[in-house]
Design a protein around this motif. Sequence first.
Motif, mmCIF file in Angstrom:
data_model
loop_
_atom_site.group_PDB
_atom_site.id
_atom_site.type_symbol
_atom_site.label_atom_id
_atom_site.label_comp_id
_atom_site.label_asym_id
_atom_site.label_seq_id
_atom_site.Cartn_x
_atom_site.Cartn_y
_atom_site.Cartn_z
ATOM 1 N N ARG A 136 68.922 36.146 163.843
ATOM 2 C CA ARG A 136 68.865 35.859 162.045
ATOM 3 C C ARG A 136 69.949 35.986 161.625
ATOM 4 O O ARG A 136 70.432 36.677 161.406
ATOM 5 N N THR A 149 59.591 31.731 151.771
ATOM 6 C CA THR A 149 59.666 30.527 151.455
ATOM 7 C C THR A 149 60.105 29.515 150.560
ATOM 8 O O THR A 149 58.704 28.977 150.707
ATOM 9 N N GLU A 157 58.351 35.155 157.486
ATOM 10 C CA GLU A 157 59.198 34.355 156.590
ATOM 11 C C GLU A 157 58.233 33.193 155.997
ATOM 12 O O GLU A 157 59.292 33.029 155.029
ATOM 13 N N GLU A 180 68.233 33.681 149.100
ATOM 14 C CA GLU A 180 69.001 33.683 149.881
ATOM 15 C C GLU A 180 68.612 32.246 151.031
ATOM 16 O O GLU A 180 67.257 32.211 150.735
ATOM 17 N N VAL A 230 71.519 36.468 157.037
ATOM 18 C CA VAL A 230 71.030 35.613 155.591
ATOM 19 C C VAL A 230 71.943 35.152 155.398
ATOM 20 O O VAL A 230 72.804 36.437 155.106
ATOM 21 N N ASN A 231 72.154 34.451 154.687
ATOM 22 C CA ASN A 231 73.431 33.928 153.484
ATOM 23 C C ASN A 231 74.598 33.719 154.541
ATOM 24 O O ASN A 231 75.264 33.966 154.015
ATOM 25 N N VAL A 278 67.903 31.976 155.137
ATOM 26 C CA VAL A 278 68.067 32.645 156.334
ATOM 27 C C VAL A 278 68.296 31.625 156.508
ATOM 28 O O VAL A 278 67.601 30.202 157.425
ATOM 29 N N LYS A 294 64.613 30.820 150.545
ATOM 30 C CA LYS A 294 63.645 31.937 150.136
ATOM 31 C C LYS A 294 63.409 31.588 148.747
ATOM 32 O O LYS A 294 64.270 30.725 148.091
#
Length: 160
Positions: free
Chosen positions: A114, A81, A77, A99, A116-117, A101, A95
């Motif tokens: 975790r 980024t 990850e 996005e 995302v958005n 994270v 990222k």
Amino acid sequence: MRALERLRRPRAGALRLQQTVGTSGFTLIEALISLLVAIMITAAVPLLLSARVLGTAAIDGFSPLEWRLFLQQLRIEMNETERWSVDGDVFYLQKWSGETVRFLLATRRAELIRQVNGAGYETALRHVRAVSYRAGARGLFVTVVADDGTVWEAFVARAF
């Protein structure tokens, strides 16, 4: 009689084949059986090795195998980024695709999740009591306290 002798006598340059009785060697069945035994032994060796390594881990608790997997995924990850930041016990990754994270602790379920958005609920690490992050110039220091009180620390470095 001469014709019969001529058939029995080898011609010049002809190969003479002799059949010998009682020679030692493998038959097809013996070769297949030995191949089967070799395959069974080869298949059993990894099972014995993995049973010893995985047998020491707790079944329903913090697992070192999960910890290593979490660190590998976090390293992947971070390599994808643009930048990262830490806000208390929440770790944010911005990222290149736009996005965001974030990794945060869901205390009710004792899981590191975790999102995302701001959406989703993907379990990244289970049986976690507390987590802390410290951002460095080239990576991230991660400290996790497991349910049983053991402290796990690691430095996750960015590849570039």
